[in-house]
Design an enzyme around this catalytic site. Structure first.
Site, PDB file in Angstrom:
ATOM      1  CG  ASP A   1      -1.892   1.151   1.013  1.00 25.99           C
ATOM      2  OD1 ASP A   1      -1.723   2.081   0.249  1.00 25.99           O
ATOM      3  OD2 ASP A   1      -2.975   0.991   2.046  1.00 25.99           O
TER       4      ASP A   1
ATOM      5  CD  GLU B   1      -2.961   7.311   0.822  1.00 24.90           C
ATOM      6  OE1 GLU B   1      -3.776   6.635   0.010  1.00 24.90           O
ATOM      7  OE2 GLU B   1      -2.994   7.449   1.883  1.00 24.90           O
ATOM      8  CG  ASN B   2      -4.362   8.073  -3.053  1.00 28.26           C
ATOM      9  OD1 ASN B   2      -5.544   7.909  -2.759  1.00 28.26           O
ATOM     10  ND2 ASN B   2      -3.512   9.382  -3.019  1.00 28.26           N
TER      11      ASN B   2
ATOM     12  N   GLY C   1      -4.270   4.274   5.065  1.00 29.14           N
ATOM     13  CA  GLY C   1      -3.627   5.467   5.660  1.00 29.14           C
ATOM     14  C   GLY C   1      -4.535   6.346   6.145  1.00 29.14           C
ATOM     15  CG  ASP C   2      -7.930   7.178   3.686  1.00 28.42           C
ATOM     16  OD1 ASP C   2      -7.928   5.763   4.164  1.00 28.42           O
ATOM     17  OD2 ASP C   2      -8.607   7.200   2.604  1.00 28.42           O
TER      18      ASP C   2
ATOM     19  CG  HIS D   1     -23.557 -10.719  12.258  1.00 28.08           C
ATOM     20  ND1 HIS D   1     -22.756  -9.517  11.748  1.00 28.08           N
ATOM     21  CD2 HIS D   1     -22.688 -11.559  12.643  1.00 28.08           C
ATOM     22  CE1 HIS D   1     -21.717 -10.094  11.373  1.00 28.08           C
ATOM     23  NE2 HIS D   1     -21.518 -11.261  11.759  1.00 28.08           N
TER      24      HIS D   1
ATOM     25  CG  PHE E   1     -23.368  -4.563  14.635  1.00 27.75           C
ATOM     26  CD1 PHE E   1     -22.207  -5.800  14.519  1.00 27.75           C
ATOM     27  CD2 PHE E   1     -23.079  -3.627  14.026  1.00 27.75           C
ATOM     28  CE1 PHE E   1     -21.240  -5.285  13.781  1.00 27.75           C
ATOM     29  CE2 PHE E   1     -21.921  -3.045  13.610  1.00 27.75           C
ATOM     30  CZ  PHE E   1     -20.743  -3.890  13.292  1.00 27.75           C
TER      31      PHE E   1
ATOM     32  CG  HIS F   1     -31.928 -12.037  25.783  1.00 29.52           C
ATOM     33  ND1 HIS F   1     -32.483 -11.411  26.807  1.00 29.52           N
ATOM     34  CD2 HIS F   1     -30.980 -12.954  26.322  1.00 29.52           C
ATOM     35  CE1 HIS F   1     -32.231 -11.912  27.991  1.00 29.52           C
ATOM     36  NE2 HIS F   1     -31.214 -12.841  27.946  1.00 29.52           N
TER      37      HIS F   1
END
Ligand code: AHR
Ligand code: AHR
Length: 481
Positions: free
Chosen positions: A202, A204-205, A279-280, A399, A402, A446
């Site tokens: 990675d 960046e971009n 990174g962001d 799920h 959640f 529950h």
């Protein structure tokens, strides 16, 4: 010797050394990581059993008994204080209060090293660690190396399951401002051969699998359960290397000049450290991480090969993901709530909603069936289980956002993982608690008689710490129908 002793001998010392499973220097006896428990929010440090040894997982098990635990700090063993803590918001917000990322469960990724139990860092989407004020990490076009030991079977296509060098602002400051290990199936930038997962860098971009953007077929699909990932970079030079962390040697997937895309030569590294995020602060990725380091200087292949031999000798191996009442695939069960106000209620479904209802031996057959589940090998991980509805064959508890639902299995990777649960001895001391495989901070709960996967404190109403232990502890019996 440990991995960082080897890098040191090679003239490229570790400037950050992180692991929840073992010491990375032969003489290291300090803390490896810190856990915080749900019962009273106190913390404790986990250290190696002996100098240079495996983490003392028993300390954690004792401290976390009867409650939940999160990994709060992953200490830097290099002496530079480059510890990793809960990542702050950046270009993207995390799911916790004030935009922070989630912390990892302390128990989501159990393994053994040379037969001794230890815990890795299970990164669910939303989870991230960071240090934006690290010292000694490469900046600009300076040379560095890094490796990580990962679970080669836990990944997704989100951005970005990373470990390495990133922006100190948690924002995207442009091409060449990162240099990190990426693992997963993102195909938004680069890809390798086959369908992935791939190791990429990675920068960046861009996730790079070789010299050009897009496909570089020298970058293979990874199939080993434990994977050693290596990235290194210096002035107009970088490499991607990898191998099975449990046996054999490293292969070089790419070694050569910087990518042809503009903005990556020279590099503009900033020297922060990230784990589990982009990174962001992109927080969509998942993966499991066990150990990793960053070095000063460009390590030689020979040094990295010695580090790989050290990793293999550590003998990473799998161990059980479940405990408590044993479940058998093919059997049918019912699950009774144990909270005193609800202890005649069972986990049921009403259409696609998962709820609890009072069920007795004289209830109508339809209700008995709604309260009955066929145990299946986990759709997303066969070391855990899935629960198929007895009255709606082919539909499973899963799920989504959640909340628990009963939905037809659409055979997607997402469905299968959302429908996989790992039972353990009941957190309250009664029955069983049923952990979500892909969100191991969360258990079947529950809340107002509706089913969720809940964490012990958190941003959703159903994450309330009040009655958490009782609400997530269920008595498993043979089924009503
Ligand atoms: O380079 C891939 C990702 O792009 C980075 O991790 C992130 O900062 C940006 O969104
Ligand atoms: O329930 C949490 C997540 O929400 C699930 O993994 C996904 O299906 C949905 O985005």
């Amino acid at each position: 010797a440990g991995p960082c002793d080897i890098y040191s001998s090679g003239g490229t010392p570790c400037v950050a050394a992180h692991s929840t499973t073992r010491a990375l220097y032969s003489s290291y006896t300090g803390a490896l990581y810190q856990v915080k428990r749900g019962s009273d929010s106190t913390t404790t440090n986990i250290s190696p059993l002996s100098a240079g040894g495996v983490a003392n997982a028993a300390t954690q098990d004792t401290f976390c008994s009867g409650t939940t635990c999160l990994i709060t700090i992953i200490y830097d063993q290099s002496g530079r204080g480059n510890h990793l803590t809960q990542a702050p918001p950046g270009g993207f917000q995390g799911p916790e209060a004030n935009g922070y990322d989630n912390l990892a469960s302390a128990t989501g990724a159990p393994v053994t090293l040379n037969g001794q139990k230890a815990y890795g860092v299970f990164v669910s989407p939303g989870t991230g660690y960071r240090n934006n004020a690290a010292s000694g990490i490469a900046t600009g076009d300076a040379a560095e190396g890094m490796y990580s030991v990962l679970d080669g079977t836990h990944y997704n296509s989100g951005c970005c399951f990373d470990y390495g060098n990133a922006e100190t602002s948690s924002t995207d400051t442009g091409n060449g401002h990162m240099e990190a290990i990426y693992f997963g199936t993102s195909s938004a930038w680069g890809t390798g051969s086959g369908s992935g997962p791939w190791l990429m860098a990675d920068l960046e971009n861009g996730l790079f699998s070789g010299v050009s953007s897009g496909l570089n077929s020298g970058d293979p699909t990874i199939t080993s359960r434990f994977f050693t990932a290596v990235v290194k970079g210096g002035p107009n030079l970088w490499a991607l290397r990898g191998g099975n962390a449990a046996s054999g040697s490293l292969s070089t997937y790419y070694s050569g000049v910087r990518p042809t895309a503009s903005g990556y030569n020279p590099m503009k590294k900033e020297g922060a450290i990230i784990l589990g995020i982009g990174g962001d602060n992109s927080v969509s990725a998942q993966g499991t991480w066990y150990e990793g380091v960053m070095t000063s200087g460009y390590p030689s292949d020979a040094t990295e090969n010695s580090v790989q031999a050290n990793i293999v000798a550590a003998k990473y191996a799998t161990t059980s993901l479940t405990s408590g009442t044993a479940l058998t695939a093919g059997s049918k069960i019912s699950l009774r709530a144990t909270t005193s106000s609800s202890n005649t209620r069972y986990l049921t479904h009403t259409g696609s909603t998962v709820d609890t209802q009072v069920v007795t031996s004289s209830s109508a057959t339809a209700l008995k069936q709604q309260a009955s589940w066929t145990v299946r090998a986990g759709l997303g991980n066969s070391a855990c289980f899935s629960f198929e509805s007895v009255d709606t064959a082919g539909s499973y508890i899963r799920h989504n956002n959640f909340a628990l639902l009963v939905n037809a299995n659409d055979n997607s990777k997402q469905f299968k993982e959302d429908a996989t649960f790992c039972p353990q001895s009941g957190i309250s001391g009664t029955g069983s608690s049923i952990r979500s495989w892909n969100y191991p901070t969360r258990y079947i709960r529950h809340y107002n008689n509706v089913g969720y996967i809940a964490s012990n404190g958190g941003v959703h109403t159903w994450d309330s710490a009040t009655l958490f232990n009782d609400d997530v502890s269920w008595v498993i019996s043979s089924s009503f129908a």
